[in-house]
Design a protein around this motif. Structure first.
Motif, PDB file in Angstrom:
ATOM      1  N   SER A 108     -10.787   0.080  -2.779  1.00 29.97           N
ATOM      2  CA  SER A 108     -11.513  -0.281  -3.998  1.00 29.97           C
ATOM      3  C   SER A 108     -10.978  -1.578  -4.604  1.00 29.97           C
ATOM      4  O   SER A 108     -11.753  -2.423  -5.058  1.00 29.97           O
ATOM      5  CB  SER A 108     -11.443   0.852  -5.026  1.00 29.97           C
ATOM      6  OG  SER A 108     -12.113   1.965  -4.514  1.00 29.97           O
ATOM      7  N   ALA A 109      -9.658  -1.745  -4.587  1.00 28.52           N
ATOM      8  CA  ALA A 109      -9.072  -2.989  -5.119  1.00 28.52           C
ATOM      9  C   ALA A 109      -9.569  -4.188  -4.304  1.00 28.52           C
ATOM     10  O   ALA A 109      -9.906  -5.240  -4.857  1.00 28.52           O
ATOM     11  CB  ALA A 109      -7.551  -2.912  -5.065  1.00 28.52           C
ATOM     12  N   LEU A 152      -0.113   3.682  -2.801  1.00 34.49           N
ATOM     13  CA  LEU A 152      -1.525   3.694  -3.180  1.00 34.49           C
ATOM     14  C   LEU A 152      -2.299   4.586  -2.217  1.00 34.49           C
ATOM     15  O   LEU A 152      -1.962   4.671  -1.031  1.00 34.49           O
ATOM     16  CB  LEU A 152      -2.112   2.278  -3.111  1.00 34.49           C
ATOM     17  CG  LEU A 152      -1.493   1.232  -4.036  1.00 34.49           C
ATOM     18  CD1 LEU A 152      -2.110  -0.140  -3.762  1.00 34.49           C
ATOM     19  CD2 LEU A 152      -1.706   1.623  -5.500  1.00 34.49           C
ATOM     20  N   SER A 153      -3.349   5.228  -2.730  1.00 32.30           N
ATOM     21  CA  SER A 153      -4.196   6.017  -1.832  1.00 32.30           C
ATOM     22  C   SER A 153      -5.101   5.042  -1.084  1.00 32.30           C
ATOM     23  O   SER A 153      -5.296   3.899  -1.505  1.00 32.30           O
ATOM     24  CB  SER A 153      -5.045   7.002  -2.633  1.00 32.30           C
ATOM     25  OG  SER A 153      -6.020   6.285  -3.357  1.00 32.30           O
ATOM     26  N   THR A 211       0.814  -1.225   0.000  1.00 33.67           N
ATOM     27  CA  THR A 211       0.000   0.000   0.000  1.00 33.67           C
ATOM     28  C   THR A 211       0.846   1.273   0.000  1.00 33.67           C
ATOM     29  O   THR A 211       0.293   2.368   0.082  1.00 33.67           O
ATOM     30  CB  THR A 211      -0.938   0.022   1.228  1.00 33.67           C
ATOM     31  OG1 THR A 211      -0.133   0.158   2.422  1.00 33.67           O
ATOM     32  CG2 THR A 211      -1.774  -1.237   1.335  1.00 33.67           C
ATOM     33  N   ASP A 229      -8.230   5.110  -0.926  1.00 31.13           N
ATOM     34  CA  ASP A 229      -9.353   4.699  -1.762  1.00 31.13           C
ATOM     35  C   ASP A 229      -8.956   3.634  -2.786  1.00 31.13           C
ATOM     36  O   ASP A 229      -9.736   2.714  -3.066  1.00 31.13           O
ATOM     37  CB  ASP A 229      -9.966   5.921  -2.464  1.00 31.13           C
ATOM     38  CG  ASP A 229     -11.357   5.585  -2.951  1.00 31.13           C
ATOM     39  OD1 ASP A 229     -12.186   5.189  -2.110  1.00 31.13           O
ATOM     40  OD2 ASP A 229     -11.592   5.639  -4.180  1.00 31.13           O
ATOM     41  N   GLN A 230      -7.743   3.751  -3.314  1.00 30.11           N
ATOM     42  CA  GLN A 230      -7.279   2.732  -4.275  1.00 30.11           C
ATOM     43  C   GLN A 230      -7.208   1.356  -3.605  1.00 30.11           C
ATOM     44  O   GLN A 230      -7.575   0.347  -4.200  1.00 30.11           O
ATOM     45  CB  GLN A 230      -5.893   3.101  -4.816  1.00 30.11           C
ATOM     46  CG  GLN A 230      -5.922   4.194  -5.878  1.00 30.11           C
ATOM     47  CD  GLN A 230      -4.511   4.648  -6.254  1.00 30.11           C
ATOM     48  OE1 GLN A 230      -3.641   4.815  -5.398  1.00 30.11           O
ATOM     49  NE2 GLN A 230      -4.292   4.848  -7.545  1.00 30.11           N
ATOM     50  N   VAL A 231      -6.707   1.353  -2.362  1.00 31.59           N
ATOM     51  CA  VAL A 231      -6.558   0.077  -1.654  1.00 31.59           C
ATOM     52  C   VAL A 231      -7.934  -0.537  -1.385  1.00 31.59           C
ATOM     53  O   VAL A 231      -8.193  -1.704  -1.701  1.00 31.59           O
ATOM     54  CB  VAL A 231      -5.793   0.265  -0.314  1.00 31.59           C
ATOM     55  CG1 VAL A 231      -5.693  -1.054   0.432  1.00 31.59           C
ATOM     56  CG2 VAL A 231      -4.408   0.835  -0.569  1.00 31.59           C
ATOM     57  N   GLN A 255     -13.295  -4.842  -4.978  1.00 31.23           N
ATOM     58  CA  GLN A 255     -13.474  -5.490  -6.280  1.00 31.23           C
ATOM     59  C   GLN A 255     -13.137  -6.978  -6.191  1.00 31.23           C
ATOM     60  O   GLN A 255     -13.876  -7.832  -6.682  1.00 31.23           O
ATOM     61  CB  GLN A 255     -12.546  -4.821  -7.274  1.00 31.23           C
ATOM     62  CG  GLN A 255     -13.089  -4.771  -8.668  1.00 31.23           C
ATOM     63  CD  GLN A 255     -12.234  -3.833  -9.517  1.00 31.23           C
ATOM     64  OE1 GLN A 255     -11.037  -3.669  -9.268  1.00 31.23           O
ATOM     65  NE2 GLN A 255     -12.853  -3.228 -10.509  1.00 31.23           N
TER      66      GLN A 255
END
Ligand code: DC
Length: 226
Positions: free
Chosen positions: A214-215, A207-208, A204, A210-212, A218
């Motif tokens: 969201s990944a 990564l922001s 991480t 939110d990116q973490v 998903q």
């Protein structure tokens, strides 16, 4: 989601990798409950300090762990008996204390059943150090979060500052204590910190938040057909 299919998502990793904030957000997005197992070791360390039980005394700590009156409420606040200890367990002393008490085999044995039982209350995101390897090895989805040590220390320091607990603490000390804690968590004989063979590794560092999240969301939705 219906309660007929209980799902566990395991999130492990070292201090400051972003587990707590990410686990909380992921649980919220999926409408799962959150189980923070580090809070249990922290509560034990706090209770031991208050009762004068040395953090080096494995057998005594094991007994204390057997009857630890800990519970989590719906807001994930942590209680020992009738006292809300959510803030008291988050000090640097209790970070070190939790790491020390958690290295004793007696303590890990005593708290294993409790963690497994808490995880049956519904579909949940469970975060800790050995969730994917020991506590819930059958979890259908496992993550292992990491980040570079300097980044993890900065995050921990910012957290302490935000809670007003950084008085007399500096970044270099936070980094040093975190590395000591990593060492202890990785080197202990029972249930050391390490990724499960089937865990998804996520660095991480760059990564922001939110990116973490969201990944992970998903991955959860596709892997678990949510
Ligand atoms: O996640 P945390 O920083 O609140 O955890 C505090 C300590 O508790 C950590 O240094 C090691 C221990 N711990 C553990 O041994 N196993 C877990 N599943 C969770 C935490």
């Amino acid at each position: 989601m219906s309660n007929s299919r209980l799902i566990v998502i395991a999130i492990d990793g070292p201090a400051g990798a972003g587990k707590s904030t990410v686990a909380k957000a992921l649980a919220k997005r999926l409408d799962f409950f959150l189980l923070d197992t580090g809070a249990i070791y922290r509560a034990l360390a706090l209770q031991a300090s208050r009762l004068g039980v040395a953090h080096s005394d494995g057998p005594a700590l094991g007994k204390l762990a057997d009857s630890l009156p800990i519970r989590f409420d719906a807001e994930s606040r942590v209680w020992i008996g009738s006292e809300d200890v959510s803030t008291a367990i988050r000090t640097p002393e209790m970070s070190q204390g939790a790491s020390t008490v958690s290295a004793h085999p007696e303590v890990r044995a005593a708290l294993l059943g409790l963690q497994r039982q808490l995880a049956t209350a519904g579909s949940c995101v469970v975060e800790g150090r050995d969730i994917g390897t020991v506590v819930l090895p059958d979890a259908p989805l496992k993550f292992f979060l990491t980040a570079r040590p300097e980044i993890r220390a900065q995050r921990r320091f910012d957290e302490l500052r935000a809670r007003g607990q950084a008085v007399g603490v500096d970044l270099a000390t936070t980094l040093k204590e975190m590395q000591e804690r990593d060492q202890r968590d990785e080197k202990r004989q029972v249930a050391p910190l390490k990724p499960a063979a089937d865990a998804r590794l996520l660095d991480t560092s760059d990564l922001s938040f939110d990116q973490v999240v969201s990944a992970m969301e998903q991955a959860a939705r596709s892997r678990l057909a949510l």
